[in-house]
Design an enzyme around this catalytic site. Sequence first.
Site, mmCIF file in Angstrom:
data_model
loop_
_atom_site.group_PDB
_atom_site.id
_atom_site.type_symbol
_atom_site.label_atom_id
_atom_site.label_comp_id
_atom_site.label_asym_id
_atom_site.label_seq_id
_atom_site.Cartn_x
_atom_site.Cartn_y
_atom_site.Cartn_z
ATOM 1 N N LYS A 44 0.842 -1.204 0.000
ATOM 2 C CA LYS A 44 0.000 0.000 0.000
ATOM 3 C C LYS A 44 0.878 1.255 0.000
ATOM 4 C CE LYS A 44 -0.352 -0.084 5.048
ATOM 5 N NZ LYS A 44 -1.126 -0.643 6.169
ATOM 6 N N ARG A 142 -10.635 0.099 14.710
ATOM 7 C CA ARG A 142 -10.624 0.728 13.390
ATOM 8 C C ARG A 142 -11.606 -0.082 12.570
ATOM 9 N NH1 ARG A 142 -4.786 1.320 10.429
ATOM 10 N NH2 ARG A 142 -5.261 -0.810 9.811
ATOM 11 N N HIS A 176 -5.938 -6.958 13.110
ATOM 12 C CA HIS A 176 -4.743 -6.100 13.084
ATOM 13 C C HIS A 176 -4.387 -5.679 14.500
ATOM 14 C CE1 HIS A 176 -1.759 -3.726 11.057
ATOM 15 N NE2 HIS A 176 -2.278 -2.563 11.403
ATOM 16 N N ARG A 236 1.711 -10.690 7.344
ATOM 17 C CA ARG A 236 1.432 -9.472 6.570
ATOM 18 C C ARG A 236 2.424 -8.358 6.876
ATOM 19 N NH1 ARG A 236 -3.780 -9.542 8.993
ATOM 20 N NH2 ARG A 236 -3.226 -7.531 9.926
ATOM 21 N N TYR A 277 13.088 31.494 5.723
ATOM 22 C CA TYR A 277 11.806 32.053 6.160
ATOM 23 C C TYR A 277 11.742 32.200 7.675
ATOM 24 C CZ TYR A 277 9.724 31.028 1.547
ATOM 25 O OH TYR A 277 9.415 30.976 0.217
ATOM 26 N N CYS A 324 12.290 24.936 3.364
ATOM 27 C CA CYS A 324 11.361 25.539 2.406
ATOM 28 C C CYS A 324 10.670 24.439 1.597
ATOM 29 C CB CYS A 324 12.105 26.466 1.456
ATOM 30 S SG CYS A 324 13.201 27.643 2.263
ATOM 31 N N ASP A 326 11.034 23.649 -1.606
ATOM 32 C CA ASP A 326 11.872 22.947 -2.583
ATOM 33 C C ASP A 326 13.354 22.923 -2.230
ATOM 34 O OD1 ASP A 326 9.497 22.916 -4.233
ATOM 35 O OD2 ASP A 326 9.922 25.030 -4.567
HETATM 36 C C1 PLP Z 1 -0.373 -1.553 6.911
HETATM 37 C C2 PLP Z 1 -0.901 -2.834 7.374
HETATM 38 C C3 PLP Z 1 -0.043 -3.920 7.609
HETATM 39 C C4 PLP Z 1 1.456 -3.805 7.568
HETATM 40 O O1 PLP Z 1 1.899 -3.142 8.710
HETATM 41 P P1 PLP Z 1 3.450 -3.051 9.065
HETATM 42 O O2 PLP Z 1 3.492 -2.513 10.419
HETATM 43 O O3 PLP Z 1 4.044 -2.130 8.059
HETATM 44 O O4 PLP Z 1 3.997 -4.420 8.934
HETATM 45 C C5 PLP Z 1 -0.609 -5.144 7.921
HETATM 46 N N1 PLP Z 1 -1.951 -5.275 8.031
HETATM 47 C C6 PLP Z 1 -2.789 -4.254 7.848
HETATM 48 C C7 PLP Z 1 -4.249 -4.476 7.998
HETATM 49 C C8 PLP Z 1 -2.303 -2.997 7.534
HETATM 50 O O5 PLP Z 1 -3.147 -1.971 7.356
#
Ligand code: PLP
Length: 381
Positions: A44, A142, A176, A236, A277, A324, A326
């Site tokens: 992602k 979530r 998760h 994952r 700045y 800044c 850039d």
């Molecule tokens: C982003 C994500 C992961 C990966 O998380 P890491 O901490 O980068 O390993 C795994 N599962 C879900 C649902 C996520 O949103």
Amino acid sequence: MNHEETKALQKRTWAEISLPKLRHNYAAIRAALPESCRFMGIVKADAYGHGALAVSRLLQEAGADYLAVSCLDEALELRKNGVGLPLLILGHTPHEYTETLIDYHITQTVSALAKAQEYSSAASALGKTLKVHLKLDTGMSRLGFLCAPPYFDSGVENIVRSVSLPALEVEGIYTHFAASDEPDAQSETYTRAQFALFEKVIETVREKSGFSFALRHCANTGAVVNYPEMALDMVRPGLLLYGYGDSEGRIGIKPCMRLVTTVSTIKFYEPGTSVSYGRRYTTEQRIRMGVLAIGYADGLPRALSNRCAFAASGGFCPQRGTICMDMCMADLTDLPAVSVGSEIEVFGEQNDLVALSAAAGSIPYELLCAVSKRVPRVYID
Ligand SMILES: *Cc1c(COP(=O)(O)O)cnc(C)c1O
């Protein structure tokens, strides 16, 4: 685009991505997993800034089993460019896109009974079947079927109803972790409770309906590193793949991205000269100041202004004044070998991203994702 070409083209700012290191990380994580455990690579957010297409192709070639992205657009980018691995969308997709999901062989996360029903009706109307993974909320609060007490029974009931809907192929179930990467005892207790709840829901669903899930998965980077016993059918990892999050060095991974900028110009300032700045830095002595070709539009957080240093030939140059859009300035007084055009490593092998992120009040995840699309990715193989 090869390395030399890009540097010749612009020589402004670029992100070097090491494919051998990415391959190494994949193999190192694999080696730490049980033989039968599958590997879902998280790609992602453009593979945490590393380029989703390049990373996905590499993982596909290396033997990964599954990929995951956040949303439909990210999934379609991969499918339209020939990535054929099974692909899970972790976020929500409106049910109006059910046909697109099916036609592109994309697996969709289902996080509530109402959504399961919508996808099921849409797929039924098309005479097709949508492949899905159910997501449980075991404590992240979530996305996901609520199943922590007092919602355990209703959660199980909603899952049982979801798996029996027509036109849905429920291939997997996942959850998760909220704190699997935190070292303290309370986080460990919390993570173990999330895992126990996850297993208990799966077991209760099996008792009540006879249904068992082919792919049960919960291990993100934190869990792959700290709780190898939670690997289940598939892991994952995201961050770990890109070379961070292995706090004890148990797995032996290597950071894959090196963010490099160059010196645009160098000037000497007398004491008492204000820089950038807001005049938030004033020279106290005669300074040899470089203007670097990187700013917050490239992904260098403005919060790092006056709070970081970069690696250059001969040592580190402290960043001076407000960053800044850039450009930003850095003190090159003690680095006589650095001249106009010299390369400066913003983060990578010499300048640790973890420390840089901490100085910004952030984490490596955010700084990697922040490297903007203006910054060319240069793949080193
Ligand atoms: C982003 C994500 C992961 C990966 O998380 P890491 O901490 O980068 O390993 C795994 N599962 C879900 C649902 C996520 O949103």
